[in-house]
Scaffold this active site. Structure first.
Site, PDB file in Angstrom:
ATOM      1  CG  ASN A 116      -2.232  -0.721   0.956  1.00 49.30           C
ATOM      2  OD1 ASN A 116      -2.841  -0.564  -0.098  1.00 49.30           O
ATOM      3  ND2 ASN A 116      -2.641  -1.541   1.907  1.00 49.30           N
TER       4      ASN A 116
ATOM      5  CG  MET B 158      -2.165  -1.067  -3.936  1.00 50.78           C
ATOM      6  SD  MET B 158      -0.960   0.215  -4.403  1.00 50.78           S
ATOM      7  CE  MET B 158      -1.785   0.972  -5.784  1.00 50.78           C
ATOM      8  CD  GLU B 159      -4.398   2.399   2.304  1.00 48.52           C
ATOM      9  OE1 GLU B 159      -4.832   1.778   3.307  1.00 48.52           O
ATOM     10  OE2 GLU B 159      -3.556   3.311   2.377  1.00 48.52           O
ATOM     11  CG  ASN B 160      -5.153   3.473  -4.476  1.00 45.16           C
ATOM     12  OD1 ASN B 160      -5.263   2.287  -4.802  1.00 45.16           O
ATOM     13  ND2 ASN B 160      -4.198   4.259  -4.940  1.00 45.16           N
ATOM     14  N   GLY B 161      -8.057   1.175  -4.133  1.00 49.74           N
ATOM     15  CA  GLY B 161      -8.896   0.520  -5.121  1.00 49.74           C
ATOM     16  C   GLY B 161      -8.203   0.159  -6.416  1.00 49.74           C
TER      17      GLY B 161
END
Length: 835
Positions: free
Chosen positions: A239, A322-325
């Protein structure tokens, strides 16, 4: 004739055509950028490059523990490769490390690129192939210009064993499709993971200490080249945005402005490339330049611009969301790396003159005036000096031995005071005025200035304390007669020896008793000082007597052949002592040969297990049975007398705990390290408790409640810095010793422990507190204020006698990273001297 002519012409034209084209990694390896490459595919690709380009030359510099090749590739113009050895010598001559200067060969900038020191950060090695291709690509006119004044030394994989362990695992569990969701098994690496080398050491923490084969072989070559720029290519949590220089604070005070300036140049140049692609990145966060044994700091202290590049990728497998998609793939990761690394080469080539001047001034200035306040370091003659000298040789640090006596005054490491002392023959001397001046000072400076306590690693490593050698740092240079070595007089062994004596004072003593046990030779150890004529036997000293070993043929020759590695051994002609400590008396205890079981597997800290394994397998070369914790029920514990529990969490059932309890009562010995001690904490029948009394526990709980109440009024912004008040990332802490107990034999008057955790226990009741932190203890490095208040009168090493057996509690790890020499002796005491 005509037919032969056209055949020759066809051969020539096709050869020229082949040279004009070069296969990219994607063309050579079908799955490149989609799946991790096997190590043999990496080697095959570089073999292909060396066979099809005049701009690259291979050098194998060693082998791993698992017998994989360690290689570097020199990439430059054909003219430079032709003059490679003279370019190297010219570079060394410019900083006083060679006299073989040839002015006819123009100076070049040397850029060393290191990939994949951590095996599971595999995008590094994948990107190394793209970097090499772009530098060699015949159609890349830009890179040709760089290579005119640049020699690139490219190491595609520092850690082939770890890389292969991870790669084989990922290949085995991969299907046809990628699984970017977080819970697929390709994002859940199994124990011990691929990050580490064969012995599960973190090679990125081993540059200065060189405990591992890979480090020793690589640094030997590195120090023969001394590049101006060194790039260490890593990965971090998937990430995380890409990291490149400038580095974060703390920056060591010895780092020069030219090194900082080039960091800024790199930051600007790489950011421009990343901005064009809209790639996310950060600088000046987390990755500092302080601890001396990293792949960025070690080169920095040797005058280079050392730098770290970090791509998000650990745990990503082939592809992850990742956490941002957005998804990150292998192709993304290696492309980011290749872009950054090539920008480093480009920037270095454009800054050739600036970097060469900065590099040379770094070394010249250090010779003119020491960077620190001390000019000479004096280590008093001691058996462990031999191991320290080996470390200095590995790092090409010059040293000598005193060949006369003199009076001096200096900073005494063991009590942190300025004292007068006497220099005597055979004391070890290290001068700041030498080619490796800065590195020598970094390793020996007693008080490193930490300008930011948010450090990424340990904050103290003073070698006299690590080695348990009385040491002094002296401000002035010493005019003293010296010699390059200590003469060892060969011993003439009598025809008949009553007993041999081996002093217990270094790791070599442990190597001797290891070899004796494996040869089925009985050996005793002194509990107290004993005197035999002019010979004094100190506590711990080993006695090998003919009486204990009547069946050994040619006793003198057999024993002397084993113990000759310990040059200070002696022989005794009588068992009758002059101070009532006869060899046949209670003072000399017959040692049991350890039969060792060590547990491995899930829940155990890989590197801590690895440190123990390396100690047994490589340092003392002693047999050990290693069993996965999941298979513990299959073990017949009574086949062993020693159980080593490395740092970690052990999920034993109540029945398994009872089995261990019974085994201890019947003579078993447990060495429990760091968090493994929790297995015995507050359990009936054991002495281990965090608090000495109910009142102490209630007082601590009350103080904690008051702290929590005060926290309500504090702002969020300062939370991270407030938290470090309760931490100790790695500091040297003074310990008082019970010198009468075997666990303390040979350690000196005080033991300085490297403490890397916040765990603290009051002095134990009904146990032997072998080493504990006193009131007003001395310390080196960063210790948070809150933890500093809790440490006085807490125990670091203790022995809990239960029935006929023992539990040895080690709150700190004396084998940490394999370089704490006095800790190696402490662990050896626990293994061999405590029956």
């Amino acid at each position: 004739m005509t037919k032969n002519f056209y055949a020759a012409l066809f051969f020539i034209t096709t050869s020229i055509s082949a040279l004009a084209q070069l296969k990219s990694p994607t063309e050579f390896i079908p799955s490149y950028g989609k799946q991790i490459s096997y190590y043999h595919q990496v080697e095959d690709y570089f073999k292909y490059l060396t066979e099809n380009s005049k701009l690259i030359k291979k050098q194998q510099y060693g082998l791993t523990n698992e017998q994989r090749d360690l290689n570097v590739y020199f990439i430059s113009s054909p003219e430079n490769l032709e003059n490679l050895e003279q370019i190297r010598n010219n570079n060394l001559a410019s900083i006083g490390l060679s006299t073989a200067k040839n002015a006819a060969v123009e100076d070049k900038i040397i850029v060393w690129l290191s990939f994949n020191v951590h095996g599971n950060e595999f995008a590094g090695t994948e990107s190394a192939m793209t970097v090499a291709y772009e530098l060699l690509n015949p159609s890349n006119e830009t890179s040709k210009q760089w290579l005119k004044n640049t020699v690139v030394v490219l190491d595609p994989c520092i850690n082939p064993d770890g890389y292969s362990r991870y790669g084989n695992w990922l290949r085995e569990i991969s299907g046809k499709k990628t699984h970017p969701g977080l819970y697929d098994r390709e994002h859940m690496e199994v124990w011990p993971g691929g990050r580490y080398n064969h012995y599960l050491f973190d090679l990125n923490r081993d540059w200065a200490w060189q405990t591992q084969a890979e480090s020793q072989q690589r640094l030997k070559l590195y120090n023969q080249w001394m590049p101006q720029v060194h790039t260490d290519v890593h990965e971090m949590s998937y990430n995380s945005p890409y990291f490149f220089p400038p580095a974060a604070e703390p920056l060591h005070e010895f780092i020069e402005q030219y090194q900082k300036d080039f960091h800024n140049v790199l930051g600007k140049n790489i950011s421009q490339k990343f901005d064009k692609q809209n790639w996310m990145y950060n600088t000046r966060e987390r990755f500092d330049l302080f601890y001396p044994s990293y792949g960025d700091t070690y080169p920095t202290y040797n005058g280079a611009v050392g730098l770290t590049l970090e791509q998000g990728g650990i745990g990503a497998g082939r592809e992850v969301t990742m956490e941002n998609g957005t998804n990150v793939t292998i192709k993304d990761r290696l492309t980011h790396h290749a872009t950054a690394v090539l920008t480093v080469v480009e920037s270095a080539a454009s800054q050739k003159e600036v970097l060469l001047k900065g590099f040379r001034d770094f070394h010249a200035n250090a010779r003119k005036k020491a960077k620190g306040i001390y000019n000479t370091y004096v280590l008093k003659s001691n058996a462990k000096v031999e191991q320290l000298a080996e470390l200095l040789k590995k790092n090409d640090i010059e040293f000598s031995y005193a060949d006369a006596s003199a009076s001096a005054s200096g900073f005494h490491y063991q009590n942190k005071k300025i004292e007068s002392f006497k220099i005597e023959p055979n004391d070890l001397l290290i001068k700041a005025d030498q080619p490796r001046s800065v590195l020598a000072q970094v390793l020996f400076e007693p008080n490193q200035k930490l300008n930011d306590s948010l450090s990424y690693d340990i904050t103290a490593w003073a070698l006299p304390l690590a080695y348990g050698i009385e040491g002094y740092a002296v401000k002035n240079a010493l005019a003293l007669k010296t010699k390059s070595s200590i003469e060892i007089v060969p011993k003439t062994i009598p025809e008949s020896v009553y007993a041999f004596y081996v002093p217990w004072n270094s790791r070599v003593s442990a190597q001797v008793v290891s070899a004796l046990h494996q040869a089925s030779i009985k050996v005793r150890s002194a509990m107290k000082k004993a005197v035999f004529g002019t010979l004094t036997i100190e506590p711990g000293g080993l006695i090998i007597s003919r009486a204990d070993n009547p069946k050994i043929a040619d006793f003198e020759k057999t024993v002397s052949e084993i113990i000759k590695i310990k040059s200070d051994y002696s022989f005794i002609s009588t068992g009758f002592s002059t101070n009532s400590k006869d060899i046949g008396g209670e003072n000399f205890v017959l040692l049991k040969a350890p039969k060792i079981l060590m547990l491995s597997g899930k829940g155990i800290v890989s590197t801590e297990f690895g440190a123990n394994w390396h100690y047994l397998d490589e340092v003392i070369k002693y047999p050990v049975s290693i069993v996965e914790t999941a298979n513990f029920n299959r073990v017949k514990l009574y086949n062993y007398n020693t159980l080593i529990l490395s740092d970690g969490s052990y999920d034993f059932s109540d029945d398994q705990k009872r089995q261990i309890d019974d085994w201890i009562k019947n003579g078993g010995k447990v060495i429990a390290m760091s968090n493994a001690i929790s297995l015995f904490q507050d359990r009936e029948g054991y002495a281990l408790s965090m608090f000495a009394s109910k009142e102490d526990k209630e007082k601590s709980e009350k103080e904690q409640r008051e702290i929590e109440l005060k926290k309500r009024f504090l702002d969020f912004e300062g939370s991270e810095r407030r938290e470090i008040s309760g931490t100790i990332p790695g500091a040297i802490i003074e310990n008082k010793l019970d010198k009468t107990y075997p666990m303390a034999f040979g350690l000196g008057n005080t033991y300085f422990s490297l403490k890397t955790n916040e765990r603290s226990f009051s002095l134990l009741k009904n146990a032997i507190n072998v080493a504990y932190i006193p009131k007003n203890f001395l310390s080196y490095g960063f210790v948070g204020n809150d933890i500093k208040k809790k440490l006085p009168e807490t125990v670091s090493f203790a022995v809990d006698r239960r029935g006929d057996g023992n539990v040895i509690y080690m709150m700190d790890n004396p084998l940490f990273r394999g370089f704490w020499e006095n800790g190696i002796l402490l662990f050896s005491n626990s293994l061999f001297l405590i029956n």
